[in-house]
Design a protein around this motif. Structure first.
Motif, PDB file in Angstrom:
ATOM      1  N   MET A  27       0.808  -1.209   0.000  1.00  0.00           N
ATOM      2  CA  MET A  27       0.000   0.000   0.000  1.00  0.00           C
ATOM      3  C   MET A  27       0.844   1.263   0.000  1.00  0.00           C
ATOM      4  N   ALA A  28       0.317   2.292  -0.676  1.00  0.00           N
ATOM      5  CA  ALA A  28       0.940   3.614  -0.637  1.00  0.00           C
ATOM      6  C   ALA A  28       0.794   4.192   0.770  1.00  0.00           C
ATOM      7  N   PRO A  29       1.712   5.048   1.196  1.00  0.00           N
ATOM      8  CA  PRO A  29       1.651   5.619   2.542  1.00  0.00           C
ATOM      9  C   PRO A  29       0.359   6.396   2.823  1.00  0.00           C
ATOM     10  N   ASP A  30      -0.293   6.891   1.767  1.00  0.00           N
ATOM     11  CA  ASP A  30      -1.521   7.672   1.949  1.00  0.00           C
ATOM     12  C   ASP A  30      -2.732   6.982   1.310  1.00  0.00           C
ATOM     13  N   ILE A  31      -2.742   5.652   1.303  1.00  0.00           N
ATOM     14  CA  ILE A  31      -3.838   4.903   0.686  1.00  0.00           C
ATOM     15  C   ILE A  31      -5.194   5.356   1.241  1.00  0.00           C
ATOM     16  N   GLU A  32      -6.169   5.440   0.352  1.00  0.00           N
ATOM     17  CA  GLU A  32      -7.549   5.716   0.732  1.00  0.00           C
ATOM     18  C   GLU A  32      -8.301   4.392   0.667  1.00  0.00           C
ATOM     19  N   TRP A  33      -8.987   4.011   1.744  1.00  0.00           N
ATOM     20  CA  TRP A  33      -9.658   2.708   1.839  1.00  0.00           C
ATOM     21  C   TRP A  33     -11.131   2.933   2.144  1.00  0.00           C
ATOM     22  N   ILE A  34     -11.999   2.575   1.215  1.00  0.00           N
ATOM     23  CA  ILE A  34     -13.432   2.824   1.339  1.00  0.00           C
ATOM     24  C   ILE A  34     -14.170   1.489   1.324  1.00  0.00           C
ATOM     25  N   THR A  35     -14.951   1.214   2.368  1.00  0.00           N
ATOM     26  CA  THR A  35     -15.706  -0.031   2.438  1.00  0.00           C
ATOM     27  C   THR A  35     -17.199   0.255   2.501  1.00  0.00           C
ATOM     28  N   TRP A  37     -19.334  -1.803   4.236  1.00  0.00           N
ATOM     29  CA  TRP A  37     -19.915  -2.521   5.365  1.00  0.00           C
ATOM     30  C   TRP A  37     -19.434  -1.896   6.650  1.00  0.00           C
ATOM     31  N   HIS A  38     -19.656  -2.526   7.771  1.00  0.00           N
ATOM     32  CA  HIS A  38     -19.464  -1.861   9.058  1.00  0.00           C
ATOM     33  C   HIS A  38     -18.016  -1.556   9.428  1.00  0.00           C
ATOM     34  N   TYR A  39     -17.035  -2.076   8.741  1.00  0.00           N
ATOM     35  CA  TYR A  39     -15.641  -1.718   9.019  1.00  0.00           C
ATOM     36  C   TYR A  39     -15.309  -0.464   8.228  1.00  0.00           C
ATOM     37  N   GLN A  40     -15.112   0.630   8.915  1.00  0.00           N
ATOM     38  CA  GLN A  40     -14.794   1.893   8.265  1.00  0.00           C
ATOM     39  C   GLN A  40     -13.362   2.286   8.619  1.00  0.00           C
ATOM     40  N   VAL A  41     -12.562   2.582   7.610  1.00  0.00           N
ATOM     41  CA  VAL A  41     -11.191   3.013   7.833  1.00  0.00           C
ATOM     42  C   VAL A  41     -11.210   4.530   7.962  1.00  0.00           C
ATOM     43  N   ASN A  42     -10.859   5.004   9.134  1.00  0.00           N
ATOM     44  CA  ASN A  42     -10.880   6.440   9.426  1.00  0.00           C
ATOM     45  C   ASN A  42      -9.498   7.033   9.197  1.00  0.00           C
ATOM     46  N   GLY A  43      -9.358   7.760   8.116  1.00  0.00           N
ATOM     47  CA  GLY A  43      -8.075   8.344   7.766  1.00  0.00           C
ATOM     48  C   GLY A  43      -7.409   7.568   6.646  1.00  0.00           C
ATOM     49  N   ARG A  44      -6.159   7.874   6.411  1.00  0.00           N
ATOM     50  CA  ARG A  44      -5.418   7.268   5.309  1.00  0.00           C
ATOM     51  C   ARG A  44      -4.163   6.570   5.823  1.00  0.00           C
ATOM     52  N   GLY A  45      -3.715   5.612   5.034  1.00  0.00           N
ATOM     53  CA  GLY A  45      -2.460   4.945   5.327  1.00  0.00           C
ATOM     54  C   GLY A  45      -2.634   3.495   5.751  1.00  0.00           C
ATOM     55  N   ALA A 111      -2.988   2.632  -4.206  1.00  0.00           N
ATOM     56  CA  ALA A 111      -3.268   3.998  -3.770  1.00  0.00           C
ATOM     57  C   ALA A 111      -4.704   4.179  -3.283  1.00  0.00           C
ATOM     58  N   ARG A 112      -5.625   3.339  -3.790  1.00  0.00           N
ATOM     59  CA  ARG A 112      -7.033   3.498  -3.411  1.00  0.00           C
ATOM     60  C   ARG A 112      -7.749   2.159  -3.528  1.00  0.00           C
ATOM     61  N   PHE A 113      -8.689   1.940  -2.609  1.00  0.00           N
ATOM     62  CA  PHE A 113      -9.502   0.728  -2.598  1.00  0.00           C
ATOM     63  C   PHE A 113     -10.949   1.126  -2.345  1.00  0.00           C
ATOM     64  N   ARG A 114     -11.859   0.554  -3.152  1.00  0.00           N
ATOM     65  CA  ARG A 114     -13.299   0.736  -2.926  1.00  0.00           C
ATOM     66  C   ARG A 114     -13.941  -0.640  -2.961  1.00  0.00           C
ATOM     67  N   GLN A 115     -14.784  -0.906  -1.977  1.00  0.00           N
ATOM     68  CA  GLN A 115     -15.407  -2.226  -1.851  1.00  0.00           C
ATOM     69  C   GLN A 115     -16.917  -2.132  -2.006  1.00  0.00           C
ATOM     70  N   TYR A 116     -17.455  -3.077  -2.759  1.00  0.00           N
ATOM     71  CA  TYR A 116     -18.898  -3.263  -2.904  1.00  0.00           C
ATOM     72  C   TYR A 116     -19.143  -4.733  -2.598  1.00  0.00           C
ATOM     73  N   ILE A 117     -19.994  -5.015  -1.605  1.00  0.00           N
ATOM     74  CA  ILE A 117     -20.162  -6.386  -1.129  1.00  0.00           C
ATOM     75  C   ILE A 117     -21.624  -6.641  -0.796  1.00  0.00           C
ATOM     76  N   ASP A 118     -22.009  -7.891  -0.828  1.00  0.00           N
ATOM     77  CA  ASP A 118     -23.355  -8.295  -0.443  1.00  0.00           C
ATOM     78  C   ASP A 118     -23.461  -8.171   1.076  1.00  0.00           C
ATOM     79  N   THR A 119     -23.824  -6.992   1.540  1.00  0.00           N
ATOM     80  CA  THR A 119     -23.872  -6.736   2.980  1.00  0.00           C
ATOM     81  C   THR A 119     -24.949  -7.562   3.678  1.00  0.00           C
ATOM     82  N   ARG A 120     -25.981  -7.946   2.950  1.00  0.00           N
ATOM     83  CA  ARG A 120     -27.037  -8.761   3.569  1.00  0.00           C
ATOM     84  C   ARG A 120     -26.491 -10.134   3.985  1.00  0.00           C
ATOM     85  N   ALA A 121     -25.688 -10.742   3.119  1.00  0.00           N
ATOM     86  CA  ALA A 121     -25.110 -12.048   3.451  1.00  0.00           C
ATOM     87  C   ALA A 121     -24.211 -11.948   4.684  1.00  0.00           C
TER      88      ALA A 121
END
Length: 128
Positions: A27-35, A37-45, A111-121
């Motif tokens: 991962m890049a030092p300033d990676i942006e991670w977007i999920t 579901w209930h795990y939320q990454v607060n901030g970057r890195g 540098a960036r991650f975005r997740q789309y998942i079957d949250t119901r399952a």
């Protein structure tokens, strides 16, 4: 030099083998991670990803895997389609959730991650 797809495949391989430190190292030092579901990454890195995602994920699920089945690449963007499987530690229920992960790679790092998942399952497995 590794292609964006090779870097993302390596990330999944490292997770599957239990090498969280190696996955974080991609991962890049300033990676942006977007999920989505209930795990939320607060901030970057990578440190934030480890603290806000990896640690809670490992605590909540007695076993889990992200298994990519398809990769679609356009430039520095890689979309991986696959399945999250896991056994919830508290309920003992199994989750089978399809996902789409959208990755952006820059300068050989994620540098960036975005997740789309079957949250119901996932929610069904968490429900007692």
């Amino acid at each position: 030099m590794n292609t964006p797809t090779e870097i993302i495949r390596s990330f999944y391989d490292k997770l599957a083998s239990g090498d969280a430190r190696g996955a974080l190292g991609l991962m890049a030092p300033d990676i942006e991670w977007i999920t989505m579901w209930h795990y939320q990454v607060n901030g970057r890195g990578p440190e934030r990803v480890a603290e806000d995602l990896f640690k809670p994920l490992m605590a909540e699920w007695s076993s889990f895997a992200f298994v990519p089945t398809e990769f679609i690449t356009e430039g520095d963007t890689v979309v991986s389609l696959g399945e999250f499987t896991g056994v919830h530690a508290m309920t003992g229920k199994k989750a089978d959730a399809r996902y789409a992960h959208v990755w952006t790679v820059g300068d050989g790092k994620i540098a960036r991650f975005r997740q789309y998942i079957d949250t119901r399952a996932v929610a069904e497995a968490r429900r007692s």
